[in-house]
Design an enzyme around this catalytic site. Structure first.
Site, PDB file in Angstrom:
ATOM      1  N   ARG A   1       0.831  -1.209   0.000  1.00  0.00           N
ATOM      2  CA  ARG A   1       0.000   0.000   0.000  1.00  0.00           C
ATOM      3  C   ARG A   1       0.860   1.251   0.000  1.00  0.00           C
ATOM      4  NH1 ARG A   1      -4.351   1.272   4.220  1.00  0.00           N
ATOM      5  NH2 ARG A   1      -2.740   0.692   5.695  1.00  0.00           N
TER       6      ARG A   1
ATOM      7  N   SER B   1       7.171  -4.969   7.499  1.00  0.00           N
ATOM      8  CA  SER B   1       6.716  -5.903   8.548  1.00  0.00           C
ATOM      9  C   SER B   1       7.523  -7.194   8.596  1.00  0.00           C
ATOM     10  CB  SER B   1       5.245  -6.215   8.332  1.00  0.00           C
ATOM     11  OG  SER B   1       4.536  -5.020   8.199  1.00  0.00           O
TER      12      SER B   1
ATOM     13  N   ASP C   1       4.959  -3.139  11.138  1.00  0.00           N
ATOM     14  CA  ASP C   1       3.499  -2.915  11.110  1.00  0.00           C
ATOM     15  C   ASP C   1       2.898  -2.925  12.508  1.00  0.00           C
ATOM     16  OD1 ASP C   1       4.036  -5.620  11.454  1.00  0.00           O
ATOM     17  OD2 ASP C   1       2.384  -6.320  10.200  1.00  0.00           O
TER      18      ASP C   1
END
Length: 917
Positions: free
Chosen positions: A539, A602, A656
């Protein structure tokens, strides 16, 4: 020739006249399709009433749960005894069910009489007589001194609370034994059998004859899910969805319902259908006002109905020249077998003359034709009424299954159905007319309901044995309080090892400093770019933060990361990321604008500052080469340079989990822990600087990214790992690594379930022992299916359709087991998460020297968001293991991307403050 024609004309005219005469007299017995559809609707309403907890007490159709939950699947085997009490004779049967797959049944049986003095005498004498007959049967066949499971077919209305118990509600047919009503008939029989020390019998099942019929036919035809008896009495049973049965706990699967439809109309529902003849028969019966539907249908009453009609017609001068005989006045002189004989196709008229003559009458040709037509109308009405009630059951089955068209089989038994030459044909025809959207096969039960009781017993034995094996597997996933406390304690020790300089390298929980030293305070503002890489999607976000009101607006675009990029080279991966950023900047019209950027990455990284992160190892299916051991921020900068289109100010690289904590911390200042329960599994929290030996300084706090997915890689939780966890680990990209994550995260739970299903299928406990190609395919059982299957709103029918999408042709019982497996795997995952979280909140409470800690945990991840029970089980576990901590779980609404922007904003604020100092 003319004389022949004249005779034929005379005969047909005579026949026509007689038929019209009878039709006029029995006008009310002839039921139109419109009336039958109305009766069908009334019966449907009565069924619904009988199934409801509040309405059952006043329902005439009792809809009794039988606790028979499964039909034969062909794998039953063994030797069983069966008793059948309910008709004119009592039967004892030994049934040998063959080895798996052959569906072969061998039977030996013996009939014993049921004298009136026994069936209408004292209850204890009745059961002593049954026990004596059983002992005699076993003795003559050399079966004594051997243990047998036994099924009892007991053809009277009983209320059951389990398969091997039944409280007699009322006697029907000709039975009237005293002291049995409202007692458990299985206990009565067990007590009687104890007097015979040399027989060893275990009563496993009590079934109604109708249920027995259904089970007998289901052994030959798996589509059979309805049983109907039209004999001395009449009744029906069918497989109902548990979710519709208010009288029994639980919503899973199906259960056979014994409708006891003979009592339909006892509340006055059928008064407009009943005739003067029906009322007369009822008044002269053993149980006036009861079993009114049965009295219009069954073999016990059909002959008597015909006798009453003939007597009334004779009295009216419409038959036998108005003459009557004493036999015609005598109750029971016309039996159902006589009715059947009179309706035979060719010899029917001759039979009629003979039967009437035996009754002391002198019938004319016209009389014989009229009497034959009376029989036709009475028996046709019986078939019509049965068809209407059966059509209601079939409609209910079709609606339960939400099908446009139902294919099913009805198991049939009973003397009337068997001996009457026209009855089956009439019944079948009317049923098919009333339910044109049901393809019904009628299957005659060859060996009667006694074999069915043995089949129920065989199924109960099979289910019992299978249940033990299934429970043994599920038990591996049931963690005790002690085991969870042990996990909590070990996790806490690993935290300490990870924070200390000397033990850090050998710790499985890496406790990585993130250099995030502050939480949002509400003064952050500006535009920030955020990247979020951690799963199969990437994203890019533009985040606008306005100070004061804690207002955040976001614009984002999601890009896929193909497998060949995830597992290609590092350069290809970062070039792909930069291509996505370029697309987003174009899309937002931001080319050339230099914005501060936060990068949510992450994967386990070792950081030396907030904008430097060296990748320790890939997880979650990523395998890009030349990345491990490299600084991911430098790799991103290099890729931006290679593209040479724009420049970005990379302020922070964050995990994350940290992003999630920051997002929730922006809403709730009490949030100091971040938790991810999604594709991967991780947790971060704000640690006292004095406890972090890897970083200089003792003042304040710093966020620690625990990377707890690696917990257990040293073997410390091997005692709770199962063979299925080991299989999943062996087949993964990183065997031996991330063991805790592989027991808890969304990437692996579906795969654990798949391994269990394969094992259960190999043991013959699922999918008829057939492992489909799809089931052999790794990754086919996605974790999202667990969430769907475990949804409380999902009926088993929908579970079956999910399994069908996976190429698994499941029965109702299979679906229940799959649901249980999913529940066991996800429950263990939530409990393990809870144990880990309990370890960190207890640590924080003790570090702060508090008696009681109140704290918020920011949570994100698809498993937590989508699974119907995960969050509740997680919360319950934390409460049990850390009772002095009040933990609030707060869902991170906007994901970790917003967190990266907030971290960047906080970092900018802290940098500015440093400059000013």
């Amino acid at each position: 020739m003319f004389a022949v024609h004249l005779m034929a004309f005379y005969f047909s005219k005579l026949k026509e006249d007689q038929i019209k005469k009878v039709d006029r007299f029995l006008y009310h017995m002839r039921l139109s399709d419109e009336t039958l559809l109305d009766i069908m609707a009334r019966f449907q309403a009565e069924m619904q009433k009988g199934l409801g907890k509040d309405t059952n007490p006043t329902a005439s159709v009792k809809m009794l749960p039988t606790f028979v939950r499964a039909i034969p699947d062909g794998s039953e085997n063994g030797e069983f005894l069966s008793l059948d009490l309910g008709g004119s004779k009592f039967r004892v049967l030994k049934v040998q069910v063959s080895e798996e797959g052959k569906r072969n049944v061998q039977m030996e049986s013996q009939f014993y009489p049921t004298p009136n003095e026994i069936i209408r005498g004292n209850g204890s004498e009745l059961f002593d007589y049954i026990a004596d007959c059983l002992a005699d049967f076993m003795k003559t066949r050399g079966l004594k001194h051997k243990k047998f499971p036994l099924g009892l077919t007991f053809s009277f209305p009983c209320r059951q609370t389990k398969l091997e118990e039944g409280i007699l509600l009322s006697w029907t047919k000709k039975f009237k034994a005293r002291g049995v009503q409202d007692t458990d008939v299985v206990s009565c029989l067990t007590k009687a059998m104890k007097k015979h020390k040399d027989i060893d019998v275990d009563i496993l099942t009590l079934v109604n004859d109708t249920v027995g019929t259904m089970m007998t036919c289901a052994y030959d035809d798996p589509y059979c899910e309805v049983g109907v008896i039209i004999g001395t009495g009449t009744n029906a049973c069918y497989m109902e969805d548990m979710s519709n049965i208010d009288l029994v706990e639980g919503d899973e699967g199906r259960m056979c319902i014994n409708t006891e439809w003979g009592a339909f109309g006892d509340d006055g529902t059928l008064e407009d259908i009943r005739t003067e003849f029906d009322r007369e028969i009822d008044l002269g019966s053993l149980n006036p006002g009861k079993q009114l539907f049965e009295k219009m249908i069954s073999g016990l009453y059909l002959g008597e109905l015909v006798r009453i009609v003939l007597l009334k017609m004779a009295k009216a001068g419409l038959l036998f020249g108005g003459k009557k005989s004493s036999a015609l006045h005598t109750k029971g002189k016309i039996e159902t077998r006589h009715v059947a004989a009179m309706e035979k196709y060719k010899e029917g008229l001759a039979n009629t003359r003979e039967i009437l003559t035996d009754l002391g009458l002198e019938p004319s040709e016209a009389d014989c034709i009229a009497v034959q037509h009376v029989c036709t109308i009475v028996s046709f009405r019986s078939a019509n009424l049965c068809a209407a009630a059966l059509a209601a059951i079939l409609t209910r089955l079709r609606e339960n299954k939400k099908l446009e068209r139902l294919r099913t089989t009805v198991g049939m038994d009973g003397t009337l159905y068997k001996i009457h030459p026209q009855y089956p044909k009439r019944l079948h025809k009317v049923v098919r007319r009333l339910v044109p959207n049901c393809d019904v096969r009628f299957l005659l039960s060859e060996s009667g309901s006694t074999k069915g009781a043995a089949m129920v017993t065989a199924v109960a034995s099979r289910v019992q044995a299978q249940r033990k094996q299934i429970d043994k597997v599920l038990a591996l996933f049931q963690l005790t309080q002690e085991q969870l406390m042990d996990v909590q304690g070990k996790m806490r020790r690993e935290f300490e090892y990870g924070l200390k300089r000397d033990t850090h390298l050998m710790a499985t929980v890496k406790m990585l400093p993130t250099y995030v030293c502050g939480m949002p305070d509400g003064t952050e503002k500006g535009k920030f770019l955020a990247l979020d890489l951690g799963g199969t999607n990437f994203r890019v976000l533009l985040v606008k933060i306005r100070s004061g009101r804690r207002s955040v607006r976001m614009y984002n675009k999601i890009f896929a990361i193909p497998l060949e990029i995830m597992q290609g080279t590092g350069e290809e991966l970062f070039d792909h990321i930069v291509q996505c950023i370029a697309d987003f900047l174009d899309y937002m019209g931001l080319k050339g604008v230099q914005l501060p950027l936060g990068f949510t990455f992450s994967f386990p990284c070792r950081q030396t500052s907030i904008d430097k992160g060296t990748l320790i190892e890939w997880t979650k299916g990523f395998k890009a080469t030349d990345c491990e051991g490299e600084d991911v921020v430098d790799m991103l900068r290099e890729a931006i340079k290679r593209r040479n289109e724009f420049d970005l100010d990379i302020v922070a690289v964050v995990n994350d989990t940290v992003g999630t904590m920051m997002t929730c911390g922006h809403e709730d200042p009490n949030c100091e822990i971040g938790l991810i329960a999604g594709t991967g599994s991780n947790m971060c929290y704000m640690e006292e600087m004095r406890n972090i030996e890897l970083v200089e300084g003792d003042e304040g706090k710093m966020c620690i990214n625990t990377e707890w997915g690696g917990f257990g890689d040293n073997g410390c939780i091997d005692d709770i790992r199962t063979q299925y966890d080991e299989k999943v680990d062996e087949g993964s990209l990183n065997p031996g690594k991330q063991r805790y994550e592989k027991m808890t995260s969304g990437m692996y739970l579906g795969e654990i379930v798949r391994q269990i299903l394969i094992d259960l299928t190999k043991q013959g406990l699922l999918f008829r022992g057939q492992i489909s190609e799809r089931l052999r395919t790794r990754g086919i059982f996605e974790t999202k299916f667990l969430s769907q299957i475990e949804s409380d709103r999902l009926a088993l029918l929908q579970v079956r359709s999910i399994l069908q999408q996976l190429g698994l042709d499941s029965t109702c019982e299979d679906s229940i087991v799959v649901k249980e497996v999913c529940g066991a795997v996800s429950r263990r995952a939530a409990q393990l998460y809870g144990a880990g979280l309990a370890a960190v909140v207890e640590k924080k409470r003790e570090d702060q020297g508090l008696e009681y800690l109140k704290i918020t945990v920011g949570v994100d991840g698809t498993l937590y968001k989508l699974h119907p029970h995960f969050s509740r089980i997680l919360q319950e576990t934390v409460k049990e293991l850390a009772p002095r901590c009040d933990v609030t779980l707060m869902l991170s609404e906007d994901g970790s991307g917003k967190g990266a922007a907030l971290i960047t904003a906080v970092a900018k604020r802290l940098q500015q403050a440093q400059k000013e100092n």
